[in-house]
Design an enzyme around this catalytic site. Structure first.
Site, PDB file in Angstrom:
ATOM      1  CG  ASP A  10      -1.774   1.050   1.212  1.00  0.00           C
ATOM      2  OD1 ASP A  10      -2.703   1.518   0.196  1.00  0.00           O
ATOM      3  OD2 ASP A  10      -2.215   2.023   2.251  1.00  0.00           O
ATOM      4  CB  SER A  11      -0.001   5.199  -1.065  1.00  0.00           C
ATOM      5  OG  SER A  11      -0.917   5.187   0.145  1.00  0.00           O
ATOM      6  CB  CYS A  73      -2.398   0.489  -2.501  1.00  0.00           C
ATOM      7  SG  CYS A  73      -2.423   2.445  -3.051  1.00  0.00           S
ATOM      8  CD  GLU A 153       0.005   6.777   5.781  1.00  0.00           C
ATOM      9  OE1 GLU A 153       0.586   7.445   7.045  1.00  0.00           O
ATOM     10  OE2 GLU A 153      -0.287   6.051   5.315  1.00  0.00           O
ATOM     11  CB  CYS A 186      -9.341   4.863   0.517  1.00  0.00           C
ATOM     12  SG  CYS A 186      -7.754   5.285   0.572  1.00  0.00           S
ATOM     13  CG  HIS A 188      -5.152   5.135   4.128  1.00  0.00           C
ATOM     14  ND1 HIS A 188      -4.453   5.019   3.076  1.00  0.00           N
ATOM     15  CD2 HIS A 188      -4.129   5.430   4.862  1.00  0.00           C
ATOM     16  CE1 HIS A 188      -3.289   5.221   3.385  1.00  0.00           C
ATOM     17  NE2 HIS A 188      -3.024   5.321   4.839  1.00  0.00           N
TER      18      HIS A 188
HETATM   19  N1  DGL Z   1      -4.527   3.829   0.997  1.00  0.00           N
HETATM   20  C1  DGL Z   1      -4.075   4.011  -0.594  1.00  0.00           C
HETATM   21  C2  DGL Z   1      -5.691   3.471  -1.706  1.00  0.00           C
HETATM   22  O1  DGL Z   1      -6.038   2.367  -0.652  1.00  0.00           O
HETATM   23  C3  DGL Z   1      -3.616   5.705  -1.487  1.00  0.00           C
HETATM   24  C4  DGL Z   1      -4.137   6.422   0.162  1.00  0.00           C
HETATM   25  C5  DGL Z   1      -3.223   7.247  -0.449  1.00  0.00           C
HETATM   26  O2  DGL Z   1      -1.689   7.104  -0.657  1.00  0.00           O
HETATM   27  O3  DGL Z   1      -3.866   8.814  -1.125  1.00  0.00           O
HETATM   28  O4  DGL Z   1      -6.551   4.117  -2.136  1.00  0.00           O
END
Ligand code: DGL
Length: 286
Positions: A10-11, A73, A153, A186, A188
């Site tokens: 993931d990012s 991600c 984050e 996402c 997050h």
């Molecule tokens: N967590 C990632 C996603 O599922 C990307 C969030 C990001 O880095 O902008 O899209």
């Protein structure tokens, strides 16, 4: 039976929600995770940049000889999964198809489905297209929520008033449309699940694309006969491209268990790996 690890990327920290779902479903599996914390967020970057990062990460993870790579991600899944899947020998499992399937299954034909994700995910229309592949007549509304990622984050609690302010800022028009289900597109967003759920109220189902992704990984590995037959809890090895201690502290909270030693791998090393494994990696354009 296959004792090789499942690789997940993931990012940043968000993909730990997918690791958590994988460890709940498949506790014996060893997992290798890479969070590209030096380059988060991906959601505001161009598809070309996200694709370059994702290729570099997959090349790095291939060093671990994984049985599959889970692109936790959503942004990478949305903008480049089919292209990447053609390049790598290990099966590549993304978030979009399972998330779309879960959202359709959790609602009735004709019900409005709402999708929230990063700017890049929403602009790609990947979720809308995946939902329409399953149900071409399904009404879909989509909204990008870029500030959710830095809030998460930063380790801001879901009960912090700032979270509700940002939710209201992005989602008020969507709430007025009374969707049947909201797809958290996402990794997050499940961290602030409760705040989003409270905002929409009891009649709206929240779909976690991470749970759906873990479910699909389970189904694919079962079909391939590639699950581990070891007993006991599988290991977890985490790599990040910046600040291991911070990842360990905030990430343990997301994961629901302590994170063992985290190793730093700098973006330059990721890029070098990609050149070694994939000699045709395009150079970043200026
Ligand atoms: N967590 C990632 C996603 O599922 C990307 C969030 C990001 O880095 O902008 O899209």
């Amino acid at each position: 039976m296959d004792q090789r690890p499942i690789a997940v990327f993931d990012s940043g920290l968000g993909g730990l929600t997918v690791v958590r779902a994988l460890r709940d479903r498949l506790p014996a599996e060893d997992i290798v995770y890479l969070g590209d914390t030096a380059r988060v967020p991906y959601g505001s970057k161009t598809p070309e940049t996200v694709k370059r990062f994702a290729r570099e990460i997959c090349a790095f993870l291939l060093r671990m000889n994984p049985k599959c790579i889970v692109a936790a991600c959503n942004t990478a899944s949305a903008v480049c999964l089919p292209e990447l899947a053609d390049e790598f020998s290990a099966p590549l499992i993304g978030a979009v198809t399972p998330g779309a399937r879960s959202a359709v299954d959790a609602s009735n034909p004709g019900d409005l489905l709402a999708v929230i994700g990063t700017e890049a995910t929403i602009a790609s229309n990947a979720y809308r297209n995946a939902i329409h592949t399953i149900d071409p007549d399904r009404p879909v509304v989509q909204v990008a929520c870029p500030l959710f990622v830095p809030i998460v984050e930063e380790g801001v609690s879901a009960t912090d008033p700032i979270v509700n302010m940002v939710i209201d800022r992005y989602l008020a028009p969507m709430r007025r449309l009374k969707p049947a289900a909201v797809l958290l597109g996402c990794t997050h967003y499940p961290i602030i699940h409760d705040a989003i759920a409270a905002y929409f109220g009891d009649n709206v189902t929240l779909i976690d694309s991470g749970d759906a992704t873990a479910q699909m990984a389970d189904a694919i590995l079962t079909r391939l006969g590639a699950l581990s037959d070891l007993r006991g809890r599988g290991s977890l090895h985490c790599y990040v491209s910046d600040h291991p201690r911070r990842f360990q502290a905030v990430g343990s909270h997301f994961l629901g268990e302590p994170i063992p030693d985290v190793v730093r791998v700098c973006p330059e090393e990721l890029a070098r790996d990609a050149e070694r494994v994939l000699p045709t990696v395009p150079r970043a354009s200026a």
